[in-house]
Scaffold this motif. Structure first.
Motif, PDB file in Angstrom:
ATOM      1  N   SER A   1       0.867  -1.177   0.000  1.00  0.00           N
ATOM      2  CA  SER A   1       0.000   0.000   0.000  1.00  0.00           C
ATOM      3  C   SER A   1       0.903   1.226   0.000  1.00  0.00           C
ATOM      4  CB  SER A   1      -0.898  -0.003   1.244  1.00  0.00           C
ATOM      5  OG  SER A   1      -1.713   1.152   1.282  1.00  0.00           O
ATOM      6  N   TYR A   2       1.018   1.878  -1.147  1.00  0.00           N
ATOM      7  CA  TYR A   2       2.053   2.885  -1.351  1.00  0.00           C
ATOM      8  C   TYR A   2       1.538   4.314  -1.211  1.00  0.00           C
ATOM      9  CZ  TYR A   2       4.699  -1.096  -2.965  1.00  0.00           C
ATOM     10  OH  TYR A   2       5.323  -2.312  -3.026  1.00  0.00           O
ATOM     11  N   THR A   3       1.816   4.891  -0.039  1.00  0.00           N
ATOM     12  CA  THR A   3       1.554   6.317   0.152  1.00  0.00           C
ATOM     13  C   THR A   3       2.579   7.113  -0.639  1.00  0.00           C
ATOM     14  OG1 THR A   3       0.774   5.832   2.390  1.00  0.00           O
ATOM     15  CG2 THR A   3       1.250   8.138   1.873  1.00  0.00           C
ATOM     16  N   TRP A   4       3.811   6.584  -0.710  1.00  0.00           N
ATOM     17  CA  TRP A   4       4.885   7.173  -1.514  1.00  0.00           C
ATOM     18  C   TRP A   4       5.333   6.168  -2.561  1.00  0.00           C
ATOM     19  CZ3 TRP A   4       8.335   7.483   3.406  1.00  0.00           C
ATOM     20  CH2 TRP A   4       7.744   8.320   4.360  1.00  0.00           C
ATOM     21  N   ASP A   5       5.950   6.688  -3.615  1.00  0.00           N
ATOM     22  CA  ASP A   5       6.568   5.831  -4.625  1.00  0.00           C
ATOM     23  C   ASP A   5       8.082   5.828  -4.496  1.00  0.00           C
ATOM     24  OD1 ASP A   5       4.148   5.117  -6.264  1.00  0.00           O
ATOM     25  OD2 ASP A   5       4.047   7.295  -6.394  1.00  0.00           O
ATOM     26  N   MET A   6       8.628   6.931  -4.028  1.00  0.00           N
ATOM     27  CA  MET A   6      10.077   7.029  -3.864  1.00  0.00           C
ATOM     28  C   MET A   6      10.385   8.000  -2.738  1.00  0.00           C
ATOM     29  SD  MET A   6      11.168   9.226  -7.254  1.00  0.00           S
ATOM     30  CE  MET A   6      12.811   9.603  -6.634  1.00  0.00           C
ATOM     31  N   ALA A   7      11.642   8.008  -2.311  1.00  0.00           N
ATOM     32  CA  ALA A   7      12.017   8.838  -1.176  1.00  0.00           C
ATOM     33  C   ALA A   7      13.446   9.327  -1.308  1.00  0.00           C
ATOM     34  CB  ALA A   7      11.857   8.044   0.121  1.00  0.00           C
ATOM     35  N   LYS A   8      13.697  10.486  -0.743  1.00  0.00           N
ATOM     36  CA  LYS A   8      15.045  11.029  -0.616  1.00  0.00           C
ATOM     37  C   LYS A   8      15.522  10.625   0.777  1.00  0.00           C
ATOM     38  CE  LYS A   8      17.396  15.550  -0.400  1.00  0.00           C
ATOM     39  NZ  LYS A   8      17.550  15.721   1.068  1.00  0.00           N
ATOM     40  N   ILE A   9      16.471   9.688   0.843  1.00  0.00           N
ATOM     41  CA  ILE A   9      16.903   9.137   2.124  1.00  0.00           C
ATOM     42  C   ILE A   9      18.426   8.984   2.179  1.00  0.00           C
ATOM     43  CG2 ILE A   9      14.762   7.958   2.748  1.00  0.00           C
ATOM     44  CD1 ILE A   9      15.852   5.413   1.491  1.00  0.00           C
ATOM     45  N   SER A  10      18.940   8.796   3.381  1.00  0.00           N
ATOM     46  CA  SER A  10      20.380   8.707   3.603  1.00  0.00           C
ATOM     47  C   SER A  10      20.911   7.313   3.280  1.00  0.00           C
ATOM     48  CB  SER A  10      20.701   9.033   5.063  1.00  0.00           C
ATOM     49  OG  SER A  10      20.241   7.985   5.908  1.00  0.00           O
ATOM     50  N   GLN A  11      22.233   7.226   3.208  1.00  0.00           N
ATOM     51  CA  GLN A  11      22.853   5.928   2.967  1.00  0.00           C
ATOM     52  C   GLN A  11      22.584   4.916   4.087  1.00  0.00           C
ATOM     53  OE1 GLN A  11      26.951   7.228   1.906  1.00  0.00           O
ATOM     54  NE2 GLN A  11      26.639   6.014   0.069  1.00  0.00           N
ATOM     55  N   PRO A  12      22.651   5.313   5.380  1.00  0.00           N
ATOM     56  CA  PRO A  12      22.299   4.343   6.418  1.00  0.00           C
ATOM     57  C   PRO A  12      20.875   3.813   6.256  1.00  0.00           C
ATOM     58  CG  PRO A  12      23.480   6.173   7.383  1.00  0.00           C
ATOM     59  CD  PRO A  12      23.197   6.562   5.956  1.00  0.00           C
ATOM     60  N   ALA A  13      19.957   4.679   5.861  1.00  0.00           N
ATOM     61  CA  ALA A  13      18.572   4.246   5.662  1.00  0.00           C
ATOM     62  C   ALA A  13      18.488   3.235   4.519  1.00  0.00           C
ATOM     63  CB  ALA A  13      17.679   5.448   5.380  1.00  0.00           C
ATOM     64  N   ILE A  14      19.224   3.495   3.444  1.00  0.00           N
ATOM     65  CA  ILE A  14      19.233   2.560   2.321  1.00  0.00           C
ATOM     66  C   ILE A  14      19.776   1.199   2.758  1.00  0.00           C
ATOM     67  CG2 ILE A  14      20.366   2.038   0.111  1.00  0.00           C
ATOM     68  CD1 ILE A  14      20.064   4.975  -0.625  1.00  0.00           C
ATOM     69  N   LEU A  15      20.835   1.207   3.552  1.00  0.00           N
ATOM     70  CA  LEU A  15      21.399  -0.057   4.035  1.00  0.00           C
ATOM     71  C   LEU A  15      20.417  -0.805   4.927  1.00  0.00           C
ATOM     72  CD1 LEU A  15      25.069   1.034   4.839  1.00  0.00           C
ATOM     73  CD2 LEU A  15      24.303  -0.414   2.956  1.00  0.00           C
ATOM     74  N   MET A  16      19.708  -0.082   5.769  1.00  0.00           N
ATOM     75  CA  MET A  16      18.726  -0.706   6.652  1.00  0.00           C
ATOM     76  C   MET A  16      17.597  -1.353   5.851  1.00  0.00           C
ATOM     77  SD  MET A  16      18.341   2.046   9.767  1.00  0.00           S
ATOM     78  CE  MET A  16      17.071   1.064  10.584  1.00  0.00           C
ATOM     79  N   LEU A  17      17.224  -0.712   4.754  1.00  0.00           N
ATOM     80  CA  LEU A  17      16.087  -1.175   3.963  1.00  0.00           C
ATOM     81  C   LEU A  17      16.448  -2.268   2.950  1.00  0.00           C
ATOM     82  CD1 LEU A  17      14.467   2.327   3.384  1.00  0.00           C
ATOM     83  CD2 LEU A  17      13.452   0.462   4.711  1.00  0.00           C
ATOM     84  N   THR A  18      17.733  -2.493   2.760  1.00  0.00           N
ATOM     85  CA  THR A  18      18.142  -3.477   1.750  1.00  0.00           C
ATOM     86  C   THR A  18      19.016  -4.578   2.328  1.00  0.00           C
ATOM     87  OG1 THR A  18      20.042  -2.091   1.112  1.00  0.00           O
ATOM     88  CG2 THR A  18      17.993  -1.794  -0.124  1.00  0.00           C
ATOM     89  N   GLY A  19      19.190  -4.603   3.634  1.00  0.00           N
ATOM     90  CA  GLY A  19      20.097  -5.565   4.251  1.00  0.00           C
ATOM     91  C   GLY A  19      19.518  -6.952   4.472  1.00  0.00           C
ATOM     92  N   GLY A  20      18.199  -7.084   4.364  1.00  0.00           N
ATOM     93  CA  GLY A  20      17.579  -8.377   4.623  1.00  0.00           C
ATOM     94  C   GLY A  20      17.465  -9.247   3.379  1.00  0.00           C
ATOM     95  N   ASP A  21      16.770 -10.361   3.528  1.00  0.00           N
ATOM     96  CA  ASP A  21      16.587 -11.291   2.406  1.00  0.00           C
ATOM     97  C   ASP A  21      15.709 -10.686   1.312  1.00  0.00           C
ATOM     98  OD1 ASP A  21      18.101 -13.172   3.725  1.00  0.00           O
ATOM     99  OD2 ASP A  21      16.371 -14.126   4.681  1.00  0.00           O
TER     100      ASP A  21
END
Length: 360
Positions: free
Chosen positions: A90-110
């Motif tokens: 359920s997408y309130t947003w399609d994309m975001a301006k975020i930091s590198q730590p945030a990107i790592l947190m969001l892509t570190g899992g399976d």
């Protein structure tokens, strides 16, 4: 940590605005979208960013493609919100301006919660240096921490020019302020203690705490917000303070006698990132390409000293304004890139050690 506020005088802004307008007088190279009613929602930092992006990116992109762009403000690190959207589809947003730590947190899992953009070879993005890129994010803004000081406090004597000087109470007496958080502070302490920029990571927290011990009794204020720093510089409450560069720039624009030390600045990166599974991913890619145009990035200086990620952008930025930008070559070359992976893994330890030091 991102720049939150413009820091320039009206005269400078008017001059930059004229340059930005000229830079945007360019032929549109994006074809109108097939789906004229399409819309994307972009999370940004709000405030000056939403205003700047609206004029430089959002509205022109809609005019060029027919795709409406809605900018919305959210938490500084909206990882929980993105996770819930992607998992619920359920997408309130399609994309975001975020930091590198945030990107790592969001892509570190399976199951990564961001979409690979796949734009590395696209002509509009390929010229962005690799240090501003990742497979899940296209760098759009660099923010940085610097040492700021009141020039009137050092009238007739040598002003501080490094983190070492900030930690040298005997030769550089004065009222000091320090951030009430380990991010950036640990790195500053290590460089002040003689650790070369290239050897700061992984951080020796024991060594940093010992360095901090030397100046603890000389810290007048432990600050918690950029607005607080700006007010202290304006009022002269403190003589020296490590802070995000937008704050001393704002104080200078308001008439305060403030100097900035760019040497050993500590910089981080904000990127455009696409939420995994959004049905508007292709439109997001079109927008990222549009917003990566060097002339458009350059036009942002009408609003704030942008940390542009396209080197070519400096060809379109007034030479008097360019040195105020975090990615101006002389600034970025002297800086330390924040190791997002280090802090992702050591954030809790750093917070516990630093908070214990504050209470000791």
């Amino acid at each position: 940590m991102s720049i939150r506020q413009s820091g320039w005088s009206r005269r400078t802004l008017l001059k930059a605005g004229a340059a930005g307008t000229a830079a945007l007088a360019m032929p549109a190279i994006w074809s109108p979208a097939r789906a004229q009613n399409k819309r994307i929602v972009v999370r940004d930092d709000g405030g000056i960013y939403t205003k700047a992006y609206g004029e430089i990116f959002y509205k022109p992109f809609t005019e060029a493609t027919g795709i409406e762009v809605i900018g919305v403000q959210a938490n500084a690190e909206p990882t929980a919100q993105i996770r819930s959207m992607v998992e619920a589809k359920s997408y309130t947003w399609d994309m975001a301006k975020i930091s590198q730590p945030a990107i790592l947190m969001l892509t570190g899992g399976d199951k990564p919660l961001l979409e690979k953009h796949g734009l590395e070879a696209d002509p509009s993005v390929a010229s962005i240096p690799k240090q501003y890129m990742s497979e899940y994010g296209v760098g759009t803004n660099v923010y940085t921490t610097v040492l700021a000081y009141r020039t009137d406090a050092f009238k007739g004597r040598k002003a501080p020019a490094s983190w070492k000087d900030f930690y040298d109470v005997a030769n550089f007496p004065g009222r000091r302020a320090l951030r009430k958080h380990p991010f950036d502070t640990i790195e500053q302490a290590l460089m002040a203690d003689g650790v070369p920029t290239g050897q700061v990571y992984p951080c020796d927290i024991d060594r940093a705490i010992k360095a901090l011990d030397r100046i603890k009794k000389d810290i007048s204020v432990f600050w918690t917000s950029g607005a607080q720093v700006e007010q202290m510089l304006l009022s002269g409450e403190v003589d020296m303070v490590p802070t995000w560069v937008s704050r001393p720039q704002a104080a200078m624009a308001a008439g305060a006698p403030v100097g900035i030390v760019w040497d050993q600045n500590i910089w981080g990166l904000d990127s455009w990132a696409i939420l995994a599974g959004t049905p508007n991913a292709d439109a997001c890619r079109q927008f990222i390409k549009f917003a990566s145009d060097p002339k458009r990035q350059a036009a942002l200086v009408k609003f704030f000293p942008a940390g542009v990620t396209q080197p070519e952008a400096f060809k379109h930025i007034d030479a008097k304004i360019a040195p105020d930008c975090p990615t101006f070559p002389a600034n970025i070359e002297r800086g330390l890139k924040i190791d997002a992976d280090y802090w992702l893994k050591n954030q809790q330890t750093g917070l516990e050690r630093y908070n214990a030091w504050l209470l000791s």
